[in-house]
Design a protein around this motif. Sequence first.
Motif, PDB file in Angstrom:
ATOM      1  N   SER A 104       0.831  -1.203   0.000  1.00 29.44           N
ATOM      2  CA  SER A 104       0.000   0.000   0.000  1.00 29.44           C
ATOM      3  C   SER A 104       0.870   1.260   0.000  1.00 29.44           C
ATOM      4  N   ARG A 107       1.958   1.754  -3.598  1.00 26.52           N
ATOM      5  CA  ARG A 107       0.869   2.335  -4.383  1.00 26.52           C
ATOM      6  C   ARG A 107       0.720   3.823  -4.076  1.00 26.52           C
ATOM      7  N   ALA A 108       0.774   4.181  -2.800  1.00 27.87           N
ATOM      8  CA  ALA A 108       0.624   5.588  -2.406  1.00 27.87           C
ATOM      9  C   ALA A 108       1.755   6.450  -2.962  1.00 27.87           C
ATOM     10  N   GLU A 111       0.957   6.535  -6.990  1.00 28.56           N
ATOM     11  CA  GLU A 111      -0.367   6.959  -7.444  1.00 28.56           C
ATOM     12  C   GLU A 111      -0.406   8.413  -7.922  1.00 28.56           C
ATOM     13  N   ARG A 116      -0.787   2.824 -10.946  1.00 32.66           N
ATOM     14  CA  ARG A 116      -1.442   1.983  -9.934  1.00 32.66           C
ATOM     15  C   ARG A 116      -0.990   0.533 -10.026  1.00 32.66           C
ATOM     16  N   THR A 117      -0.808   0.023 -11.234  1.00 36.08           N
ATOM     17  CA  THR A 117      -0.429  -1.375 -11.396  1.00 36.08           C
ATOM     18  C   THR A 117       1.088  -1.521 -11.353  1.00 36.08           C
ATOM     19  N   GLU A 120       2.499  -0.201 -14.604  1.00 39.07           N
ATOM     20  CA  GLU A 120       2.512   1.271 -14.676  1.00 39.07           C
ATOM     21  C   GLU A 120       3.620   1.845 -13.799  1.00 39.07           C
ATOM     22  N   ILE A 121       3.842   1.237 -12.643  1.00 39.47           N
ATOM     23  CA  ILE A 121       4.933   1.671 -11.763  1.00 39.47           C
ATOM     24  C   ILE A 121       6.274   1.448 -12.464  1.00 39.47           C
TER      25      ILE A 121
END
Length: 170
Positions: A104, A107-108, A111, A116-117, A120-121
């Motif tokens: 998490s 993601r934070a 984002e 998010r995925t 994508e990261i």
Amino acid sequence: MNHDLHHTFVLALYPTSRGYAYALFEGPQSPYDWGVKDIRKKHKNDWTLSSIQVLIERYRPDYLVIEDYTEKGSRRSSRIRKLYRMLTHLAETEHIEVFRSSRSATRACFEPLGARTKYEIAQVIARQLPAFAHRLPRLRKIWMSEDPRQSLFDAVALVAVFYGAHPRGH
């Protein structure tokens, strides 16, 4: 420990079912060494720990960054959880500070950049750190197994969270 984070080694490790990925940084924008190690032997944790110990002896990192496998919802296998405990013990005996990053928190961290995925990261990392761009795996289709190179980006993402959590790191 009160280090200037621009002059320390930060080693992130991301174990997988096939081995592990590592990323060594000496600053938020300064990758020093990285790789994906394939370990397909019996007693995989012992071989993995031995391989990581070589990295630790070579680079003497100040921080070891690992995933927080205790986070609620973590789907890490019991073997990987045991390996994380072994890595934590190794770090303690080598006087290396351990930083745990949750999924998490990753993601934070990414984002706000529109990621998010995991893929994508990885794309954001490849854009921000050109040294990794050529290692970017193709977009994974649902029927495909994960490209081993993805674990390298997972390790680098842990480093990004580490520096984001340390205000002196920017």
